[in-house]
Design a protein around this motif. Structure first.
Motif, PDB file in Angstrom:
ATOM      1  N   LYS A  23     -32.133  22.929  82.067  1.00 30.30           N
ATOM      2  CA  LYS A  23     -31.879  24.370  82.611  1.00 30.30           C
ATOM      3  C   LYS A  23     -32.234  25.719  82.142  1.00 30.30           C
ATOM      4  N   ALA A  24     -32.513  25.795  80.955  1.00 34.08           N
ATOM      5  CA  ALA A  24     -33.808  26.920  80.309  1.00 34.08           C
ATOM      6  C   ALA A  24     -34.935  26.635  80.931  1.00 34.08           C
ATOM      7  N   SER A  25     -35.726  25.220  81.213  1.00 29.31           N
ATOM      8  CA  SER A  25     -36.765  25.464  82.092  1.00 29.31           C
ATOM      9  C   SER A  25     -36.819  26.046  83.132  1.00 29.31           C
ATOM     10  N   LYS A  26     -35.535  25.325  83.934  1.00 30.24           N
ATOM     11  CA  LYS A  26     -35.504  25.653  85.276  1.00 30.24           C
ATOM     12  C   LYS A  26     -35.078  27.100  85.407  1.00 30.24           C
ATOM     13  N   ALA A  27     -34.669  28.147  84.483  1.00 28.28           N
ATOM     14  CA  ALA A  27     -34.250  28.978  84.495  1.00 28.28           C
ATOM     15  C   ALA A  27     -35.821  30.423  84.280  1.00 28.28           C
ATOM     16  N   LEU A  28     -36.273  29.825  83.435  1.00 28.26           N
ATOM     17  CA  LEU A  28     -37.504  30.846  83.180  1.00 28.26           C
ATOM     18  C   LEU A  28     -38.818  29.526  84.209  1.00 28.26           C
ATOM     19  N   ASN A  29     -38.866  28.762  85.046  1.00 25.94           N
ATOM     20  CA  ASN A  29     -39.731  28.432  85.452  1.00 25.94           C
ATOM     21  C   ASN A  29     -40.643  28.278  84.736  1.00 25.94           C
ATOM     22  N   ILE A  30     -40.107  26.888  83.629  1.00 21.56           N
ATOM     23  CA  ILE A  30     -41.804  26.642  83.358  1.00 21.56           C
ATOM     24  C   ILE A  30     -40.833  25.152  82.679  1.00 21.56           C
ATOM     25  N   THR A  31     -42.115  24.102  82.158  1.00 25.80           N
ATOM     26  CA  THR A  31     -41.821  22.997  82.058  1.00 25.80           C
ATOM     27  C   THR A  31     -41.153  23.050  80.972  1.00 25.80           C
ATOM     28  N   GLN A  32     -39.768  21.600  80.801  1.00 25.26           N
ATOM     29  CA  GLN A  32     -38.756  21.224  79.942  1.00 25.26           C
ATOM     30  C   GLN A  32     -40.259  21.681  78.255  1.00 25.26           C
ATOM     31  N   PRO A  33     -41.034  20.772  78.389  1.00 21.51           N
ATOM     32  CA  PRO A  33     -41.485  20.571  77.607  1.00 21.51           C
ATOM     33  C   PRO A  33     -42.327  21.864  76.465  1.00 21.51           C
ATOM     34  N   ALA A  34     -42.386  23.129  77.738  1.00 24.12           N
ATOM     35  CA  ALA A  34     -43.092  23.846  76.890  1.00 24.12           C
ATOM     36  C   ALA A  34     -41.859  25.043  76.112  1.00 24.12           C
ATOM     37  N   VAL A  35     -40.802  25.237  76.958  1.00 24.16           N
ATOM     38  CA  VAL A  35     -39.536  25.605  75.988  1.00 24.16           C
ATOM     39  C   VAL A  35     -39.505  24.743  75.210  1.00 24.16           C
ATOM     40  N   TYR A  36     -39.273  23.544  74.477  1.00 22.90           N
ATOM     41  CA  TYR A  36     -39.246  22.883  73.820  1.00 22.90           C
ATOM     42  C   TYR A  36     -39.877  22.747  72.526  1.00 22.90           C
ATOM     43  N   MET A  37     -41.802  23.608  73.144  1.00 20.48           N
ATOM     44  CA  MET A  37     -42.448  23.998  71.910  1.00 20.48           C
ATOM     45  C   MET A  37     -42.093  24.604  71.426  1.00 20.48           C
ATOM     46  N   GLN A  38     -41.691  26.496  72.758  1.00 20.93           N
ATOM     47  CA  GLN A  38     -41.539  27.132  71.731  1.00 20.93           C
ATOM     48  C   GLN A  38     -40.451  27.537  71.182  1.00 20.93           C
ATOM     49  N   ILE A  39     -39.393  27.039  70.971  1.00 20.86           N
ATOM     50  CA  ILE A  39     -38.493  26.584  70.366  1.00 20.86           C
ATOM     51  C   ILE A  39     -38.877  26.451  69.024  1.00 20.86           C
ATOM     52  N   GLN A  40     -39.551  24.797  69.037  1.00 11.10           N
ATOM     53  CA  GLN A  40     -40.175  24.053  68.184  1.00 11.10           C
ATOM     54  C   GLN A  40     -40.931  25.597  66.677  1.00 11.10           C
ATOM     55  N   GLN A  41     -41.971  26.192  67.626  1.00 10.75           N
ATOM     56  CA  GLN A  41     -42.630  27.014  66.836  1.00 10.75           C
ATOM     57  C   GLN A  41     -41.830  28.369  66.864  1.00 10.75           C
ATOM     58  N   LEU A  42     -40.753  29.206  66.892  1.00 10.89           N
ATOM     59  CA  LEU A  42     -39.582  29.826  66.247  1.00 10.89           C
ATOM     60  C   LEU A  42     -38.982  29.490  65.289  1.00 10.89           C
ATOM     61  N   SER A  43     -38.614  27.832  65.317  1.00  9.06           N
ATOM     62  CA  SER A  43     -37.917  27.718  64.639  1.00  9.06           C
ATOM     63  C   SER A  43     -39.210  27.306  63.222  1.00  9.06           C
ATOM     64  N   GLN A  44     -40.245  27.082  63.108  1.00  7.27           N
ATOM     65  CA  GLN A  44     -41.236  27.013  61.821  1.00  7.27           C
ATOM     66  C   GLN A  44     -41.322  28.532  62.091  1.00  7.27           C
ATOM     67  N   ASN A  45     -41.330  29.680  62.377  1.00  9.55           N
ATOM     68  CA  ASN A  45     -42.052  30.365  62.243  1.00  9.55           C
ATOM     69  C   ASN A  45     -41.234  30.815  61.194  1.00  9.55           C
ATOM     70  N   ILE A  46     -39.884  30.911  61.385  1.00  9.55           N
ATOM     71  CA  ILE A  46     -38.576  31.778  60.912  1.00  9.55           C
ATOM     72  C   ILE A  46     -37.720  31.223  59.046  1.00  9.55           C
ATOM     73  N   GLY A  47     -38.612  29.222  59.660  1.00 11.35           N
ATOM     74  CA  GLY A  47     -38.567  28.943  58.274  1.00 11.35           C
ATOM     75  C   GLY A  47     -36.834  27.804  58.215  1.00 11.35           C
ATOM     76  N   THR A  48     -36.009  27.187  59.367  1.00 14.23           N
ATOM     77  CA  THR A  48     -35.362  26.747  59.143  1.00 14.23           C
ATOM     78  C   THR A  48     -34.839  26.171  60.682  1.00 14.23           C
ATOM     79  N   GLU A  49     -33.666  25.753  60.989  1.00 11.26           N
ATOM     80  CA  GLU A  49     -33.147  24.901  62.602  1.00 11.26           C
ATOM     81  C   GLU A  49     -32.662  25.941  63.003  1.00 11.26           C
ATOM     82  N   LEU A  50     -32.542  26.077  64.091  1.00  9.68           N
ATOM     83  CA  LEU A  50     -31.919  27.030  64.474  1.00  9.68           C
ATOM     84  C   LEU A  50     -31.034  26.814  65.578  1.00  9.68           C
TER      85      LEU A  50
END
Length: 305
Positions: A23-50
């Protein structure tokens, strides 16, 4: 040092709000893998699961919940800045996000049509939903303006009543109670009562004001379906008189004379107190107030907020 990008924050906010990567990918008009990648990078930058994932449902962790609140503030500030710049460059245009209940939908559609004639360059998105989702939008700052019947007392809101909203009891044209000039609440309790779902403003008002508990398992999530159920002879319904003007005029249904009815509520134009309205949103708010019916003392019980 914790670093994150705006794309990551927008993606994370959408996933948490919608509880879904799809649903997030549809709302943002980007692919689901792109959304997943953004979240993965964010978790890595912060250093914990979100996020916690259970089946197809996604919920934030403790740290994720804190970050989500930050996302809401950052995105609200950015969107407000974008709107301010747009309004400065094009004062008679702009975009409105409006949310309303099914009860007020007809009025809001008419008033939007009139407003659009004055400001032809403006755009809008109108969402008609139930009270629960409407309150979520108010809380998450996902609507410029909300049109509703009974604003909650436990939220920081700016509210303005603009039109009376009489709640009435309706029945099939052949209902035996129509023979009575007046019907008591006690007599009404013996009928099969049809109302909106738990949590709706109409239901809460009827229960609180009349001291009634609905005695059937018939719960319907739209006014149109309540009218159809009453037409079919399933029982007595409770609706805003504004939603059944045509049916009453053509004797498709009848208004019952009941003690303590109508209950006079008000429609309100509402927005989150933490949000500064854009110029076009403020113009539309003023337009609604100016074009609503004057508030007056009416027969029946008046619900003030």
């Amino acid at each position: 040092m914790i670093n994150y990008t705006l794309k990551q924050l927008y993606s994370f906010e959408a996933v948490v709000r919608l509880k879904s990567f799809t649903k997030a990918s549809k709302a943002l008009n980007i692919t689901q893998p792109a959304v997943y990648m953004q979240i993965q990078q964010l978790s890595q930058n912060i250093g914990t699961e979100l996020l916690n994932t259970k089946g197809k449902t996604v919920t934030p962790t403790f740290i994720g919940t804190k970050l989500y609140q930050t996302c809401l503030r950052v995105i609200a500030t950015l969107e407000q800045s974008k709107a301010d710049i747009e309004q400065t460059l094009h004062p008679d245009s702009g975009h409105l996000e409006i949310t309303t209940t099914t009860t007020t939908n007809a009025f809001v559609s008419r008033i939007l049509a009139q407003f659009k004639k004055q400001y032809p360059d403006m755009t809008f998105h109108l969402e008609v939903t139930n009270r629960k989702l409407l309150l979520e939008k108010l809380s998450n700052h996902n609507a410029n303006l909300v049109i509703m019947g009974e604003p909650p007392a436990d939220m920081s809101l700016i509210t303005q009543p603009f039109m009376e909203n009489p709640l009435i009891a309706i029945s099939h044209p052949d209902h035996p109670l129509l023979k009575n000039q007046h019907n008591s609440i006690k007599a009404l309790r013996r009928e099969t009562l049809i109302t909106r779902e738990q949590g709706s403003g109409t239901r809460m008002t009827i229960e609180r004001t009349l001291g009634m508990k609905f005695n059937s398992e018939i719960e319907i999530n739209s006014n149109e379906a309540i009218i159809e159920a009453v037409q079919a002879g399933l029982g007595v319904g409770f609706v805003s008189k504004h939603t059944v003007q045509l049916e009453l005029k053509h004797n498709i249904i009848k208004q019952l004379n009941v003690d303590k009815l109508p209950i006079i509520r008000h429609w309100h134009v509402v927005h989150n107190a933490k949000i500064q309205l854009s110029p076009i949103a403020q113009r539309f708010k003023n337009f609604i107030i100016e074009n609503g019916q004057p508030l007056s003392k009416s027969k029946g019980i008046v619900q003030s907020h």
